[in-house]
Design an enzyme around this catalytic site. Structure first.
Site, PDB file in Angstrom:
ATOM      1  N   ALA A 157     -24.336   9.039 -21.970  1.00 25.57           N
ATOM      2  CA  ALA A 157     -25.375   9.600 -23.142  1.00 25.57           C
ATOM      3  C   ALA A 157     -25.128  11.095 -22.907  1.00 25.57           C
ATOM      4  CB  ALA A 157     -26.575   9.249 -23.100  1.00 25.57           C
ATOM      5  N   LYS A 158     -25.127  11.799 -24.108  1.00 23.24           N
ATOM      6  CA  LYS A 158     -25.542  13.351 -23.998  1.00 23.24           C
ATOM      7  C   LYS A 158     -26.818  13.659 -24.207  1.00 23.24           C
ATOM      8  CE  LYS A 158     -23.132  17.381 -25.789  1.00 23.24           C
ATOM      9  NZ  LYS A 158     -22.519  17.968 -24.582  1.00 23.24           N
ATOM     10  N   ALA A 159     -27.560  13.427 -23.259  1.00 21.50           N
ATOM     11  CA  ALA A 159     -28.838  13.443 -22.839  1.00 21.50           C
ATOM     12  C   ALA A 159     -29.457  14.773 -22.351  1.00 21.50           C
ATOM     13  CB  ALA A 159     -29.531  12.357 -22.226  1.00 21.50           C
TER      14      ALA A 159
END
Length: 289
Positions: A157-159
């Site tokens: 995820a691009k979290a």
């Protein structure tokens, strides 16, 4: 447009409408500020067109799902909102930031099921991420932190939370006169930099770490595809730190970084060679097509 990011002219899209830049604020008790329940995308617009725009919007939805929340706007609605932001700010070449987060609501503990999810999109002019490194090659530090195991955190995820060690590592690198820092992963293998994937060249063939514990960047995927189209061998594999000494060329890829040559990693030096320059020029032509 310049100056502090909270004090600029322009418009930012927030939850379905354009608001004045300085009024694009959130409450201090937003869940994301306390528990990192936030995902984002960084995108580049060239000649009025966002490169791989829809893929970015789809990944934003994927990242939110990995953090157990749903963005209340469809991919098509996000695409329309991005176009609206670009037009409202009269931009042609720009960086676009879409961010979705759990806001303030009835919950203010770890759980946040009753809190609303928000979406905002901003855009601004932004030059080379690594300054003049595109000409002479970036200087890279080696981070003390390691990329975590996929069993500990949603690594694909691009979290926001995944960038804590990126910030501290980049600060440490800059203090040493470097542009960025290279992470090893939890197994000790070469992984990525704080905001970019990494590639190496040896004997005319390309080697890049297997994207099994970090984000498989859209620019990374694009570059690999273009190299294969040119019949250049690309090896996505485990790379050990001691192999750095034997590589001849190196570059970074990322939406912000685009394709940036690397001249040095720690004590290891690399030439800004023909293949590296070719890849950078090919990418520049592609995004402006």
């Amino acid at each position: 447009m310049a100056g502090a990011y909270d004090d600029r002219d322009g418009k930012i899209w927030m939850d379905g409408q354009l608001v004045d830049w300085r009024a694009a604020n959130v409450h201090v008790l937003s869940h994301a500020m306390h528990y990192a329940s936030s995902v984002f995308e960084g995108e580049r617009c060239y000649n009025g067109k966002i490169f791989l725009s829809r893929e970015h919007s789809e990944r934003l939805h994927f990242s939110a799902g990995e953090l157990d929340f749903q963005i209340p706007y469809t991919v098509d609605e996000i695409e329309a909102a991005k176009a609206e932001v670009i037009k409202a700010n009269n931009l042609s070449d720009a960086y676009v930031r879409a961010v979705a987060w759990r806001g303030a609501g009835e919950d203010m503990g770890v759980a946040s099921q009753r809190n609303p999810v928000h979406l905002a999109i901003a855009a601004w002019e932004w030059g080379n991420y690594y300054g003049d490194a595109k000409m002479k090659g970036a200087k890279i530090d080696i981070a003390k932190w390691k990329r975590p195991s996929p069993e500990t955190i949603p690594v694909h995820a691009k979290a926001a939370g995944l960038y804590m060690i990126c910030t501290t590592s980049k600060h440490a690198a800059e203090a040493k006169g470097c542009s960025d820092a290279l992470f090893m992963d939890y197994r000790g293998y070469v992984a990525e930099c704080t905001g970019a994937n990494i590639f190496f060249v040896k004997d005319g063939e390309v080697h890049t770490p297997k994207a099994d514990v970090f984000l498989n960047g859209l620019t990374r995927q694009t570059v690999i595809s273009r190299l294969k189209d040119r019949q250049i061998a690309v090896h996505e594999r485990v790379i050990m730190p001691e192999e750095l000494e034997g590589f001849e060329q190196c570059w970074l890829t990322g939406t912000a970084a685009e394709v940036t040559p690397v001249g040095q990693i720690g004590d290891y030096n690399f030439e800004v060679g023909a293949l590296c320059r070719d890849v950078a020029e090919d990418y520049e032509k592609l995004v402006r097509t």
